[in-house]
Design an enzyme around this catalytic site. Structure first.
Site, PDB file in Angstrom:
ATOM      1  N   GLU A  81      78.092  87.758  25.318  1.00 46.14           N
ATOM      2  CA  GLU A  81      76.828  87.817  24.582  1.00 46.14           C
ATOM      3  C   GLU A  81      75.735  88.341  25.525  1.00 46.14           C
ATOM      4  OE1 GLU A  81      73.469  84.662  23.061  1.00 46.14           O
ATOM      5  OE2 GLU A  81      75.572  84.105  22.756  1.00 46.14           O
ATOM      6  N   LYS A  90      75.260  78.124  15.597  1.00 42.06           N
ATOM      7  CA  LYS A  90      75.045  77.838  17.010  1.00 42.06           C
ATOM      8  C   LYS A  90      74.199  76.567  17.129  1.00 42.06           C
ATOM      9  CE  LYS A  90      72.358  79.742  20.871  1.00 42.06           C
ATOM     10  NZ  LYS A  90      71.651  80.939  21.359  1.00 42.06           N
TER      11      LYS A  90
END
Length: 217
Positions: free
Chosen positions: A43, A134
């Site tokens: 990421e 998340k």
């Protein structure tokens, strides 16, 4: 099918390396070290100057590696999400839920993983088509929170970020997380140029996640 394939790769690996770096070059080296250690989901956060260039380069470097997944993080709006997608990002991560970003990602069949802290936020994200939520910051709650959430929302896939380390990563997985996001304590050795240590840490995270999954089953 691309969206499902990406989600499956993230779930299979179980660890997403959340990268913050001082330069494009440093971000590339950290990414390569993580991938060498078995963390195949990277990421690239948009706090990095030139984040889209990092994504483009990694997408090119690993174009032949079907198991490597490059995504974008700290995406706060649909404009940034579109820039990331055009650069080659295969998934989008945000510290907060944003309806318009969710719509854009759904349009292009790109997984959107927004940061949520409450049951209400998670419900809203699920209604918008989010496949993985998340939990951010994970340090504010801890692994036991996941088990509590999954009582009323057993269908929610949770990926904690912030507060995940080698000492508790197994508990996060055992309590029902589909994956974990790991940042600071994984990439910190880059500050002293010790990229081999990043590879070693990456390997340990992957091993612990896989072990926790065996124990959970």
């Amino acid at each position: 099918m691309n969206k499902l394939t990406t989600l499956t790769k993230i779930a299979n690996c179980g660890v997403v390396a959340v990268l913050r770096a001082d330069s494009v070059e440093e971000a590339i080296r950290i990414s390569e070290s993580c991938i060498e250690g078995g963390i195949l989901c990277i990421e690239i956060t948009f706090t990095i100057q030139g984040a889209e260039d990092v994504i483009k380069q990694l997408a090119s470097i690993y174009s032949d590696r079907k198991d490597v997944v490059i995504g974008a993080g700290t995406v706060l709006d649909p404009v940034t999400a579109r820039i990331a997608i055009l650069a080659g990002a295969q998934y989008i991560v945000s510290p907060a839920f944003d309806q318009e970003t969710a719509k854009l990602c759904n349009l292009y069949q790109i997984p959107f993983m927004p940061g949520c802290m409450t049951i209400t936020e998670m419900k809203q994200a699920l209604e918008a088509g989010v496949d993985i939520v998340k939990l951010f910051p994970g340090s504010a709650y801890g692994p036991d929170f996941v088990k509590a959430v999954k009582a009323p929302l057993p269908q929610v896939n949770i990926m904690p970020t912030g507060g995940v380390d080698l000492d508790n990563v197994e508990k996060w997985i055992q309590n029902g997380c589909v994956a974990v996001g790991v940042g600071g304590n994984l990439v910190a050795p880059a500050k002293t140029g010790d990229y081999d240590q990043i590879t070693s840490l990456a390997r340990q995270y992957v091993e612990k996640v896989q072990k926790a999954r065996v124990d959970r089953s």
